[in-house]
Design a protein around this motif. Sequence first.
Motif: not given
Length: 348
Positions: A114-118, A121-123, A179-180, A199-203
């Motif tokens: 479950l160690a993902g990344c925002s 996930e964005s694309i 996507p960043d 429009a992806g961002h690091c949370e």
Amino acid sequence: MNSLAYTPKVAENTAHLYERVKDVIPSVEWPSHAPWVHAINELKRERNAVILAHNYQTPEIFHCVADIVGDSLALARQAENTDAEVIVMAGVHFMAETTKILCPEKTVLMPDMLAGCSLAESITAEDVRGMRKKYPGVPVVTYVNTSAAVKAESDICCTSGNAVAVVNSLGVDRVIFIPDEYLGFYVAGQTDVEIITWAGHCEVHERFTADELESYRSQYDEIDIIAHPECPPDVLAAADFVGSTAQMIRYVGENNPARVFMVTECSMSDNVAAQYPETEFIRPCNFCPHMKRISLEGIYNALTSISPTVEVDAEISKRARGAVERMLRVSEKQAYAAPQPELQSAVV
Ligand code: 13P
Ligand code: SF4
């Protein structure tokens, strides 16, 4: 929860490892880490395994059980060079997938799936196909913080350490950069190539503000502020230096600042402070909840059971590998190699 005992043997065999982290891990906490550290280092030998750890892992992982540490670029490069049969990724899922893509014959373990990344996930792959339809003929440059399926739809990958070099290497006027969005804006400021962003961002990095940076600057006479390019543009404009996590570490090593504020994930400062105790680290930071899913106990369990393994569909893997390898060929030409603290002797 499992637990292992802090015996005199464990204390003796891990004493040299505690030396590395004594400035950032209180001595009362060491007995809770040391038995795991000792057991993991023994298991690594038994399993012919290595541990790759990203710079955001906690100091007991980064300095005491990892064999190879670095930013995403260094981890991708080093994965290919190991003779070990088993690779444990102490990082997030996209890093484990990249490792599996580059080393399909090896067993790649991910201590917490479950160690993902925002950003990842964005694309989706479908989104990339949509971008290609909208901008026909424009090459797609994809940040490695993405799934294997997204990489497979891309022309070339990049990391924060080589994004500008990768974009310039293509010799084109325009690229789709996913996507960043903030990394895309940063690259746009460093090149003449037109950058089409997503429009992806690091949370983690999107939460920093320029006001926060300015308030630290006004509190301290002497402070070097160094930021990761996933931060928003006004934050980067307020920083003294912008670079990947490995480039930030190199900045501290080369400049020996009296005081530094690393505008990035929390464990970075701990890890670098253990290496450069003469620098004072000002530590406002944001936690990456995904990176923090990785623990010593999780690594121990993964090495004990040789699971969970990361698998990538063969067809996707082949296409994604092309994009990753094109990136590695570009960055081979860059002079810079990520610094490695003394780690291999971690095997007790
Ligand atoms: P680096 O490649 O700079 O280590 O960045 C990876 C990452 O996930 C930063 O948030
Ligand atoms: Fe993803 Fe941001 Fe965490 Fe890095 S810090 S893994 S970019 S969510």
